[in-house]
Design a protein around this motif. Structure first.
Motif, PDB file in Angstrom:
ATOM      1  N   UNK A  10      63.676  58.439 -31.951  1.00  0.00           N
ATOM      2  CA  UNK A  10      64.090  57.066 -31.646  1.00  0.00           C
ATOM      3  C   UNK A  10      63.471  56.596 -30.324  1.00  0.00           C
ATOM      4  N   UNK A  11      63.354  55.298 -30.169  1.00  0.00           N
ATOM      5  CA  UNK A  11      62.798  54.737 -28.924  1.00  0.00           C
ATOM      6  C   UNK A  11      63.907  54.513 -27.911  1.00  0.00           C
ATOM      7  N   UNK A  12      64.624  55.580 -27.576  1.00  0.00           N
ATOM      8  CA  UNK A  12      65.728  55.529 -26.614  1.00  0.00           C
ATOM      9  C   UNK A  12      65.403  56.513 -25.495  1.00  0.00           C
ATOM     10  N   UNK A  13      65.310  56.056 -24.256  1.00  0.00           N
ATOM     11  CA  UNK A  13      64.969  56.958 -23.145  1.00  0.00           C
ATOM     12  C   UNK A  13      65.890  58.173 -23.087  1.00  0.00           C
ATOM     13  N   UNK A  14      65.292  59.347 -22.984  1.00  0.00           N
ATOM     14  CA  UNK A  14      66.056  60.583 -22.856  1.00  0.00           C
ATOM     15  C   UNK A  14      66.473  61.207 -24.168  1.00  0.00           C
ATOM     16  N   UNK A  15      66.473  60.426 -25.249  1.00  0.00           N
ATOM     17  CA  UNK A  15      66.863  60.928 -26.567  1.00  0.00           C
ATOM     18  C   UNK A  15      65.584  61.243 -27.342  1.00  0.00           C
ATOM     19  N   UNK A  16      65.303  62.528 -27.507  1.00  0.00           N
ATOM     20  CA  UNK A  16      64.019  62.942 -28.056  1.00  0.00           C
ATOM     21  C   UNK A  16      63.965  62.952 -29.577  1.00  0.00           C
ATOM     22  N   UNK A  17      65.098  63.263 -30.202  1.00  0.00           N
ATOM     23  CA  UNK A  17      65.074  63.395 -31.666  1.00  0.00           C
ATOM     24  C   UNK A  17      66.475  63.201 -32.232  1.00  0.00           C
ATOM     25  N   UNK A 127      67.445  49.422 -36.229  1.00  0.00           N
ATOM     26  CA  UNK A 127      66.390  49.594 -35.218  1.00  0.00           C
ATOM     27  C   UNK A 127      66.472  48.602 -34.066  1.00  0.00           C
ATOM     28  N   UNK A 128      67.022  47.422 -34.328  1.00  0.00           N
ATOM     29  CA  UNK A 128      67.070  46.414 -33.274  1.00  0.00           C
ATOM     30  C   UNK A 128      68.172  46.672 -32.257  1.00  0.00           C
ATOM     31  N   UNK A 129      69.008  47.698 -32.463  1.00  0.00           N
ATOM     32  CA  UNK A 129      70.122  47.965 -31.562  1.00  0.00           C
ATOM     33  C   UNK A 129      69.830  49.129 -30.616  1.00  0.00           C
ATOM     34  N   UNK A 130      68.593  49.321 -30.236  1.00  0.00           N
ATOM     35  CA  UNK A 130      68.222  50.445 -29.378  1.00  0.00           C
ATOM     36  C   UNK A 130      68.841  50.334 -27.995  1.00  0.00           C
ATOM     37  N   UNK A 136      75.238  53.643 -25.134  1.00  0.00           N
ATOM     38  CA  UNK A 136      76.177  54.638 -25.651  1.00  0.00           C
ATOM     39  C   UNK A 136      75.791  56.042 -25.192  1.00  0.00           C
ATOM     40  N   UNK A 137      74.488  56.299 -25.074  1.00  0.00           N
ATOM     41  CA  UNK A 137      74.036  57.611 -24.591  1.00  0.00           C
ATOM     42  C   UNK A 137      74.440  57.823 -23.133  1.00  0.00           C
ATOM     43  N   UNK A 138      74.417  56.765 -22.341  1.00  0.00           N
ATOM     44  CA  UNK A 138      74.849  56.876 -20.941  1.00  0.00           C
ATOM     45  C   UNK A 138      76.356  57.113 -20.863  1.00  0.00           C
ATOM     46  N   UNK A 139      77.106  56.444 -21.740  1.00  0.00           N
ATOM     47  CA  UNK A 139      78.553  56.677 -21.798  1.00  0.00           C
ATOM     48  C   UNK A 139      78.833  58.126 -22.178  1.00  0.00           C
ATOM     49  N   UNK A 140      78.112  58.624 -23.171  1.00  0.00           N
ATOM     50  CA  UNK A 140      78.289  60.018 -23.585  1.00  0.00           C
ATOM     51  C   UNK A 140      77.965  60.965 -22.436  1.00  0.00           C
ATOM     52  N   UNK A 141      76.909  60.685 -21.711  1.00  0.00           N
ATOM     53  CA  UNK A 141      76.538  61.522 -20.568  1.00  0.00           C
ATOM     54  C   UNK A 141      77.696  61.629 -19.584  1.00  0.00           C
ATOM     55  N   UNK A 142      78.340  60.509 -19.275  1.00  0.00           N
ATOM     56  CA  UNK A 142      79.492  60.522 -18.371  1.00  0.00           C
ATOM     57  C   UNK A 142      80.644  61.348 -18.939  1.00  0.00           C
ATOM     58  N   UNK A 143      80.902  61.178 -20.245  1.00  0.00           N
ATOM     59  CA  UNK A 143      82.013  61.913 -20.859  1.00  0.00           C
ATOM     60  C   UNK A 143      81.753  63.419 -20.826  1.00  0.00           C
ATOM     61  N   UNK A 144      80.516  63.820 -21.074  1.00  0.00           N
ATOM     62  CA  UNK A 144      80.178  65.240 -21.049  1.00  0.00           C
ATOM     63  C   UNK A 144      80.330  65.792 -19.639  1.00  0.00           C
ATOM     64  N   UNK A 145      79.858  65.058 -18.644  1.00  0.00           N
ATOM     65  CA  UNK A 145      79.979  65.508 -17.258  1.00  0.00           C
ATOM     66  C   UNK A 145      81.444  65.667 -16.858  1.00  0.00           C
ATOM     67  N   UNK A 146      82.291  64.758 -17.340  1.00  0.00           N
ATOM     68  CA  UNK A 146      83.721  64.876 -17.055  1.00  0.00           C
ATOM     69  C   UNK A 146      84.289  66.154 -17.654  1.00  0.00           C
ATOM     70  N   UNK A 147      83.897  66.465 -18.888  1.00  0.00           N
ATOM     71  CA  UNK A 147      84.407  67.653 -19.559  1.00  0.00           C
ATOM     72  C   UNK A 147      83.893  68.930 -18.892  1.00  0.00           C
ATOM     73  N   UNK A 148      82.686  68.864 -18.344  1.00  0.00           N
ATOM     74  CA  UNK A 148      82.114  70.045 -17.685  1.00  0.00           C
ATOM     75  C   UNK A 148      82.484  70.114 -16.208  1.00  0.00           C
TER      76      UNK A 148
END
Length: 260
Positions: A10-17, A127-130, A136-148
């Motif tokens: 996908x064309x989303x920064x940081x998300x490779x596959x 595809x237009x909702x990249x 959402x990926x940034x939100x997930x990053x925050x949630x993961x950091x909180x859990x860790x």
């Protein structure tokens, strides 16, 4: 359950596959990834060993597999298959201390984590909702950091929020990413997004969509065709405009135009 697999970049920064797969009886041998793997089980269950610990991936939780740490995987129920979706984030997605913490506690429960992962997958179906997927990926990053137990920085940064709003206002009709905006403003994407949401009550991608809908609305009042208004306002196509126009204004662009 018939075996199937689909993977794409996908064309989303940081998300490779992104990987969607279903297996009837496949078992993964021990292997390791270069990336972070965020696993969502849609049906069935997966038993796996990670860093000499035994775990289960279930539909009511998210599993996070750190880069460089060997793991295997197989159906947890004999004779039954499983269906999964996986997000592969680059290794720099989380700090250097995160892999060891994730190897001990790879299961992330809670509705907020599930919601964030599902939001990424939902956004990627269009595809237009990249930009929404990136948020959402940034939100997930925050949630993961909180859990860790690695909390993110505080959101209050009104000057940065105002600068981002000015940038968005100047680029309402342009296609760009949150990472692009952060680089231009010299800020971390996650901190910038939280600061904006804290200041204005909505994330940047929602703000941008609302401004695009407003721009399209003015064009429709001026007599523009719906398809032309959609393109001018920065939407992928007429259907893309219609989806957000209805969500925000409660009607379709065509009905709005007819009543203008």
């Amino acid at each position: 359950m018939a075996d199937s697999i689909r993977a794409w970049h996908p064309s989303v920064p940081g998300l490779r596959e992104v990987l969607h797969a279903s297996f009837d009886d496949h078992a993964y041998p021990m292997h390791a990834h270069d990336d972070w793997a965020v696993l969502l089980i849609d049906s069935g269950a997966v038993a796996y060993e990670l860093d000499r610990g035994r775990h289960h991936a279930l539909p009511d939780a998210v599993t996070i597999l750190p880069p460089g740490v060997p793991h295997d995987g197989r159906s947890a129920t004999k004779g039954a298959g499983f269906r999964k979706r996986v997000l592969y984030f680059e290794s720099a997605w989380l700090p250097e201390s995160a892999p060891s913490a994730a190897a001990v506690r790879p299961t992330l429960d809670g509705a907020d984590v599930l919601e964030a992962v599902r939001a990424i997958h939902d956004a990627l179906t269009e595809p237009a909702e990249l930009l929404e997927a990136e948020h959402a990926a940034l939100v997930l990053q925050d949630r993961v950091l909180e859990r860790l137990h690695a909390p993110a920085d505080a959101p209050a940064d009104a000057p940065l929020a105002r600068r981002l709003r000015d940038l968005l206002e100047g680029r309402v009709q342009e296609a760009f990413t949150i990472a692009d905006a952060a680089a231009q403003l010299g800020a971390h994407p996650s901190h910038m997004t939280r600061a904006f949401t804290h200041a204005y009550g909505m994330p940047p991608h929602r703000y941008l969509i609302s401004r695009r809908v407003d721009h399209a609305r003015r064009l429709l009042v001026d007599g523009w065709r719906v398809a032309d208004a959609a393109a001018s306002a920065g939407f992928h196509d007429q259907a893309h405009l219609t989806r957000h126009f209805r969500r925000i204004l409660g009607t379709t662009p065509a009905r709005f135009k007819a009543g203008s």
